[in-house]
Write a protein that holds these residues in place. Structure first.
Motif, mmCIF file in Angstrom:
data_model
loop_
_atom_site.group_PDB
_atom_site.id
_atom_site.type_symbol
_atom_site.label_atom_id
_atom_site.label_comp_id
_atom_site.label_asym_id
_atom_site.label_seq_id
_atom_site.Cartn_x
_atom_site.Cartn_y
_atom_site.Cartn_z
ATOM 1 N N GLN A 86 0.746 -1.327 -0.268
ATOM 2 C CA GLN A 86 -0.172 -0.319 -0.360
ATOM 3 C C GLN A 86 0.447 1.147 -0.161
ATOM 4 N N GLY A 87 0.078 2.177 -0.460
ATOM 5 C CA GLY A 87 1.028 3.669 -0.921
ATOM 6 C C GLY A 87 2.404 2.672 -1.822
ATOM 7 N N ASN A 88 2.696 1.571 -2.503
ATOM 8 C CA ASN A 88 3.517 1.237 -3.748
ATOM 9 C C ASN A 88 3.070 0.452 -4.943
ATOM 10 N N THR A 89 1.611 0.716 -5.193
ATOM 11 C CA THR A 89 0.713 0.004 -5.391
ATOM 12 C C THR A 89 1.564 0.535 -7.518
ATOM 13 N N PRO A 90 1.570 -0.522 -8.484
ATOM 14 C CA PRO A 90 1.801 -0.391 -9.291
ATOM 15 C C PRO A 90 0.609 0.305 -10.337
ATOM 16 N N ALA A 91 1.352 0.830 -11.732
ATOM 17 C CA ALA A 91 0.019 0.257 -12.801
ATOM 18 C C ALA A 91 0.215 -1.075 -12.639
ATOM 19 N N ARG A 92 -1.176 -1.527 -13.415
ATOM 20 C CA ARG A 92 -1.467 -2.448 -13.431
ATOM 21 C C ARG A 92 -2.491 -2.767 -14.147
ATOM 22 N N ALA A 93 -2.415 -3.950 -15.463
ATOM 23 C CA ALA A 93 -3.430 -4.261 -16.967
ATOM 24 C C ALA A 93 -4.259 -5.633 -15.928
ATOM 25 N N THR A 94 -5.089 -5.748 -16.660
ATOM 26 C CA THR A 94 -5.729 -7.307 -16.054
ATOM 27 C C THR A 94 -6.275 -7.509 -17.133
ATOM 28 N N GLY A 95 -6.219 -8.676 -18.293
ATOM 29 C CA GLY A 95 -6.702 -9.511 -18.730
ATOM 30 C C GLY A 95 -6.911 -11.016 -18.838
ATOM 31 N N GLU A 96 -8.392 -11.579 -19.739
ATOM 32 C CA GLU A 96 -7.708 -13.089 -19.778
ATOM 33 C C GLU A 96 -7.386 -13.620 -21.158
ATOM 34 N N ALA A 97 -6.603 -14.561 -20.979
ATOM 35 C CA ALA A 97 -6.214 -15.146 -22.067
ATOM 36 C C ALA A 97 -6.465 -16.223 -22.204
ATOM 37 N N LYS A 98 -5.876 -17.483 -22.716
ATOM 38 C CA LYS A 98 -5.732 -18.896 -22.995
ATOM 39 C C LYS A 98 -4.050 -19.220 -22.373
ATOM 40 N N LEU A 99 -2.954 -19.436 -21.249
ATOM 41 C CA LEU A 99 -2.573 -19.827 -21.291
ATOM 42 C C LEU A 99 -1.954 -21.553 -21.126
ATOM 43 N N ALA A 100 -0.659 -21.441 -20.758
ATOM 44 C CA ALA A 100 0.512 -22.460 -21.181
ATOM 45 C C ALA A 100 -0.101 -23.526 -21.172
ATOM 46 N N THR A 101 -1.374 -23.805 -20.430
ATOM 47 C CA THR A 101 -1.723 -25.039 -19.858
ATOM 48 C C THR A 101 -3.105 -24.461 -19.548
ATOM 49 N N PRO A 102 -4.311 -25.670 -19.447
ATOM 50 C CA PRO A 102 -5.287 -25.141 -19.250
ATOM 51 C C PRO A 102 -5.522 -25.376 -17.257
ATOM 52 N N GLU A 103 -4.759 -26.021 -16.338
ATOM 53 C CA GLU A 103 -4.443 -26.029 -15.846
ATOM 54 C C GLU A 103 -3.830 -25.077 -14.732
ATOM 55 N N TYR A 104 -2.351 -23.841 -15.630
ATOM 56 C CA TYR A 104 -2.728 -22.557 -15.284
ATOM 57 C C TYR A 104 -3.627 -21.288 -15.374
ATOM 58 N N LEU A 105 -4.269 -20.744 -13.758
ATOM 59 C CA LEU A 105 -5.453 -20.043 -13.725
ATOM 60 C C LEU A 105 -4.606 -18.226 -13.935
ATOM 61 N N VAL A 106 -3.432 -18.146 -13.277
ATOM 62 C CA VAL A 106 -3.474 -16.802 -13.531
ATOM 63 C C VAL A 106 -1.306 -16.886 -13.553
ATOM 64 N N GLU A 107 -1.333 -16.032 -14.126
ATOM 65 C CA GLU A 107 0.411 -15.028 -15.074
ATOM 66 C C GLU A 107 0.839 -14.045 -14.243
ATOM 67 N N VAL A 108 1.442 -13.670 -13.974
ATOM 68 C CA VAL A 108 2.116 -12.472 -12.973
ATOM 69 C C VAL A 108 3.036 -12.128 -13.789
ATOM 70 N N ILE A 109 3.561 -10.899 -14.450
ATOM 71 C CA ILE A 109 4.653 -10.416 -14.911
ATOM 72 C C ILE A 109 4.812 -8.721 -14.483
ATOM 73 N N VAL A 110 6.184 -8.752 -14.504
ATOM 74 C CA VAL A 110 5.967 -7.805 -13.205
ATOM 75 C C VAL A 110 7.315 -6.664 -13.802
ATOM 76 N N ILE A 111 7.647 -5.799 -14.225
ATOM 77 C CA ILE A 111 8.986 -4.903 -14.274
ATOM 78 C C ILE A 111 8.927 -3.541 -13.225
ATOM 79 N N ALA A 112 10.147 -3.773 -12.496
ATOM 80 C CA ALA A 112 10.366 -3.273 -11.670
ATOM 81 C C ALA A 112 11.980 -2.197 -11.559
#
Length: 114
Positions: A86-112
């Motif tokens: 809190q106080g240092n939250t990044p810019a963020r976008a969230t979208g829907e996509a097919k991931l590498a395998t159907p068992e993956y439900l979320v993928e997080v990518i960051v730049i710091a």
């Protein structure tokens, strides 16, 4: 300018540092776990990689989150909101996509920043 790579494999590195910026590959949890658990695991990987690079989550500039199903948005956000500095939250976008395998439900990518 030097380029430093972390956890480099034949296809990709998990983190790359260049010119004071850290770029992470997409981080996922254990395939088959529920979305909240996968989100926690992915964010733990983000923490670990940022630490290896010499920075932390308070220095994240941008986050992109891919969900296999946007219906999981509230569950993912519940985990994110507890984790995000809190106080240092990044810019963020969230979208829907097919991931590498159907068992993956979320993928997080960051730049710091270092």
């Amino acid at each position: 300018m030097d380029i430093t790579r972390f956890e480099t494999g034949p296809r990709m590195s998990q983190a790359v540092v260049h010119n004071g910026t850290v770029y992470l590959a997409g981080q996922v949890g254990n395939a088959g776990d529920d979305v909240a658990t996968q989100t926690s695991q992915a964010l733990a990987s983000v923490d670990r990689l940022l630490e290896q690079a010499g920075t932390d989550k308070t220095r994240i500039l941008n986050a992109t989150i891919w969900l296999a199903d946007m219906a999981d948005f509230p569950k993912m956000n519940a985990v994110w909101d507890k984790w995000a500095p809190q106080g240092n939250t990044p810019a963020r976008a969230t979208g829907e996509a097919k991931l590498a395998t159907p068992e993956y439900l979320v993928e997080v990518i960051v730049i710091a920043a270092l």
